[in-house]
Design a protein around this motif. Structure first.
Motif, PDB file in Angstrom:
ATOM      1  N   UNK A 149       0.831  -1.206   0.000  1.00 43.26           N
ATOM      2  CA  UNK A 149       0.000   0.000   0.000  1.00 43.26           C
ATOM      3  C   UNK A 149       0.868   1.260   0.000  1.00 43.26           C
ATOM      4  N   UNK A 150       1.870   1.295   0.872  1.00 44.61           N
ATOM      5  CA  UNK A 150       2.743   2.474   0.959  1.00 44.61           C
ATOM      6  C   UNK A 150       3.541   2.659  -0.326  1.00 44.61           C
ATOM      7  N   UNK A 151       4.044   1.562  -0.887  1.00 45.59           N
ATOM      8  CA  UNK A 151       4.795   1.647  -2.153  1.00 45.59           C
ATOM      9  C   UNK A 151       3.900   2.148  -3.277  1.00 45.59           C
ATOM     10  N   UNK A 152       2.674   1.627  -3.360  1.00 41.91           N
ATOM     11  CA  UNK A 152       1.784   2.031  -4.447  1.00 41.91           C
ATOM     12  C   UNK A 152       1.291   3.463  -4.255  1.00 41.91           C
ATOM     13  N   UNK A 153       1.224   3.902  -3.006  1.00 43.42           N
ATOM     14  CA  UNK A 153       0.841   5.298  -2.744  1.00 43.42           C
ATOM     15  C   UNK A 153       1.898   6.237  -3.322  1.00 43.42           C
ATOM     16  N   UNK A 154       3.179   5.940  -3.015  1.00 39.79           N
ATOM     17  CA  UNK A 154       4.264   6.768  -3.541  1.00 39.79           C
ATOM     18  C   UNK A 154       5.591   6.042  -3.311  1.00 39.79           C
ATOM     19  N   UNK A 155       6.118   5.466  -4.366  1.00 40.14           N
ATOM     20  CA  UNK A 155       7.342   4.673  -4.275  1.00 40.14           C
ATOM     21  C   UNK A 155       8.524   5.519  -3.816  1.00 40.14           C
ATOM     22  N   UNK A 156       8.590   6.770  -4.260  1.00 43.87           N
ATOM     23  CA  UNK A 156       9.707   7.641  -3.862  1.00 43.87           C
ATOM     24  C   UNK A 156       9.671   7.911  -2.366  1.00 43.87           C
ATOM     25  N   UNK A 157       8.464   8.113  -1.808  1.00 46.90           N
ATOM     26  CA  UNK A 157       8.342   8.327  -0.360  1.00 46.90           C
ATOM     27  C   UNK A 157       8.797   7.081   0.389  1.00 46.90           C
ATOM     28  N   UNK A 158       8.415   5.913  -0.106  1.00 52.88           N
ATOM     29  CA  UNK A 158       8.823   4.637   0.486  1.00 52.88           C
ATOM     30  C   UNK A 158      10.343   4.541   0.499  1.00 52.88           C
ATOM     31  N   UNK A 159      10.968   4.872  -0.620  1.00 47.27           N
ATOM     32  CA  UNK A 159      12.425   4.764  -0.740  1.00 47.27           C
ATOM     33  C   UNK A 159      13.160   5.788   0.128  1.00 47.27           C
ATOM     34  N   UNK A 160      12.535   6.946   0.387  1.00 42.35           N
ATOM     35  CA  UNK A 160      13.153   7.970   1.253  1.00 42.35           C
ATOM     36  C   UNK A 160      12.935   7.674   2.733  1.00 42.35           C
ATOM     37  N   UNK A 161      12.026   6.750   3.052  1.00 40.11           N
ATOM     38  CA  UNK A 161      11.701   6.443   4.453  1.00 40.11           C
ATOM     39  C   UNK A 161      12.882   5.767   5.137  1.00 40.11           C
ATOM     40  N   UNK A 162      12.827   5.781   6.471  1.00 36.12           N
ATOM     41  CA  UNK A 162      13.896   5.167   7.261  1.00 36.12           C
ATOM     42  C   UNK A 162      14.044   3.691   6.905  1.00 36.12           C
ATOM     43  N   UNK A 163      15.251   3.229   6.966  1.00 32.80           N
ATOM     44  CA  UNK A 163      15.555   1.838   6.660  1.00 32.80           C
ATOM     45  C   UNK A 163      14.760   0.899   7.578  1.00 32.80           C
ATOM     46  N   UNK A 164      14.541   1.321   8.826  1.00 32.85           N
ATOM     47  CA  UNK A 164      13.806   0.482   9.779  1.00 32.85           C
ATOM     48  C   UNK A 164      12.414   0.134   9.247  1.00 32.85           C
ATOM     49  N   UNK A 165      11.725   1.105   8.641  1.00 37.51           N
ATOM     50  CA  UNK A 165      10.379   0.845   8.123  1.00 37.51           C
ATOM     51  C   UNK A 165      10.442  -0.211   7.025  1.00 37.51           C
ATOM     52  N   UNK A 166      11.331  -0.013   6.085  1.00 37.65           N
ATOM     53  CA  UNK A 166      11.444  -0.967   4.976  1.00 37.65           C
ATOM     54  C   UNK A 166      11.849  -2.352   5.492  1.00 37.65           C
ATOM     55  N   UNK A 167      12.781  -2.400   6.448  1.00 42.26           N
ATOM     56  CA  UNK A 167      13.216  -3.689   7.011  1.00 42.26           C
ATOM     57  C   UNK A 167      12.091  -4.373   7.779  1.00 42.26           C
ATOM     58  N   UNK A 168      11.365  -3.603   8.607  1.00 40.70           N
ATOM     59  CA  UNK A 168      10.306  -4.182   9.446  1.00 40.70           C
ATOM     60  C   UNK A 168       9.127  -4.694   8.620  1.00 40.70           C
ATOM     61  N   UNK A 169       8.906  -4.119   7.436  1.00 44.23           N
ATOM     62  CA  UNK A 169       7.768  -4.533   6.610  1.00 44.23           C
ATOM     63  C   UNK A 169       8.165  -5.475   5.476  1.00 44.23           C
ATOM     64  N   UNK A 170       9.448  -5.698   5.284  1.00 47.63           N
ATOM     65  CA  UNK A 170       9.890  -6.583   4.217  1.00 47.63           C
ATOM     66  C   UNK A 170      10.090  -7.989   4.769  1.00 47.63           C
ATOM     67  N   UNK A 171       9.436  -8.941   4.130  1.00 46.69           N
ATOM     68  CA  UNK A 171       9.513 -10.333   4.573  1.00 46.69           C
ATOM     69  C   UNK A 171      10.701 -11.007   3.905  1.00 46.69           C
ATOM     70  N   UNK A 172      11.408 -11.786   4.661  1.00 45.79           N
ATOM     71  CA  UNK A 172      12.516 -12.558   4.096  1.00 45.79           C
ATOM     72  C   UNK A 172      11.972 -13.873   3.565  1.00 45.79           C
ATOM     73  N   UNK A 173      11.716 -13.890   2.270  1.00 45.63           N
ATOM     74  CA  UNK A 173      11.106 -15.085   1.661  1.00 45.63           C
ATOM     75  C   UNK A 173      12.167 -16.048   1.215  1.00 45.63           C
TER      76      UNK A 173
END
Length: 173
Positions: A149-173
């Motif tokens: 949802x956050x990526x589709x809202x605005x990918x650039x905002x997602x990429x500028x966000x803190x690494x913690x957010x991306x790490x906490x929401x990214x699943x290690x598949x």
């Protein structure tokens, strides 16, 4: 006449746009501006995320016509949701998701009962406004839905966000 009660004085949040001290001095000075906070619901069963601004006052479509208690049994058989407070801030490179905090909620529309801990919802909104990331307690499916949802809202905002957010929401598949 001795038993007459005065109506209680009500003082709630005043939601104001822009700078509360802009130009005049009076009511609202020092009030919190909730302009950059958005309530995002995650319907866990439907794997769906949506914004409902009504949640700012506990009047979202999910919460309407439901009496909430802190007893899980009251809403047994209900639908589980996450209410995620998303705060947007700006840095030199542009806007980003600065605060993201998730609160649990269960709603049983048939029984018109729901489970939530209001103090947790208020505290998590406050923590989001203070640029905290608290999503590690969410289930994996919901984390994925929120990240998408956050990526589709605005990918650039997602990429500028803190690494913690991306790490906490990214699943290690």
């Amino acid at each position: 006449m001795a038993n007459e009660e005065k109506p209680k004085q009500k003082m709630g949040f005043t939601i104001i746009k822009n700078d509360p001290t802009d130009g005049h001095k009076g009511f609202g000075i020092g009030s919190l501006s909730l302009e950059n906070v958005s309530p995002v619901f995650i319907d866990i069963e439907e794997r769906n995320a949506f914004i409902d601004i009504g949640a700012m006052h506990a009047k979202s479509e999910v919460e309407r016509r439901v009496k909430f208690t802190t007893n899980r049994e009251d809403s047994e058989g209900g639908k589980p949701y996450w209410l995620v407070w998303v705060t947007i801030d700006f840095k030199e490179s542009g806007p980003y998701f600065a605060g993201v905090t998730a609160c649990e909620m269960v709603v049983n529309k048939e029984k018109r009962r729901g489970y939530k801990i209001l103090a947790d919802h208020v505290n998590k909104m406050d923590k989001s406004m203070k640029r905290k990331i608290i999503v590690d307690h969410m289930d994996d499916v919901s984390k994925e839905v929120l990240a998408d949802f956050l990526k589709s809202h605005n990918l650039e905002m997602w990429e500028r966000s803190e690494e913690q957010l991306r790490n906490d929401l990214t699943l290690n598949k």
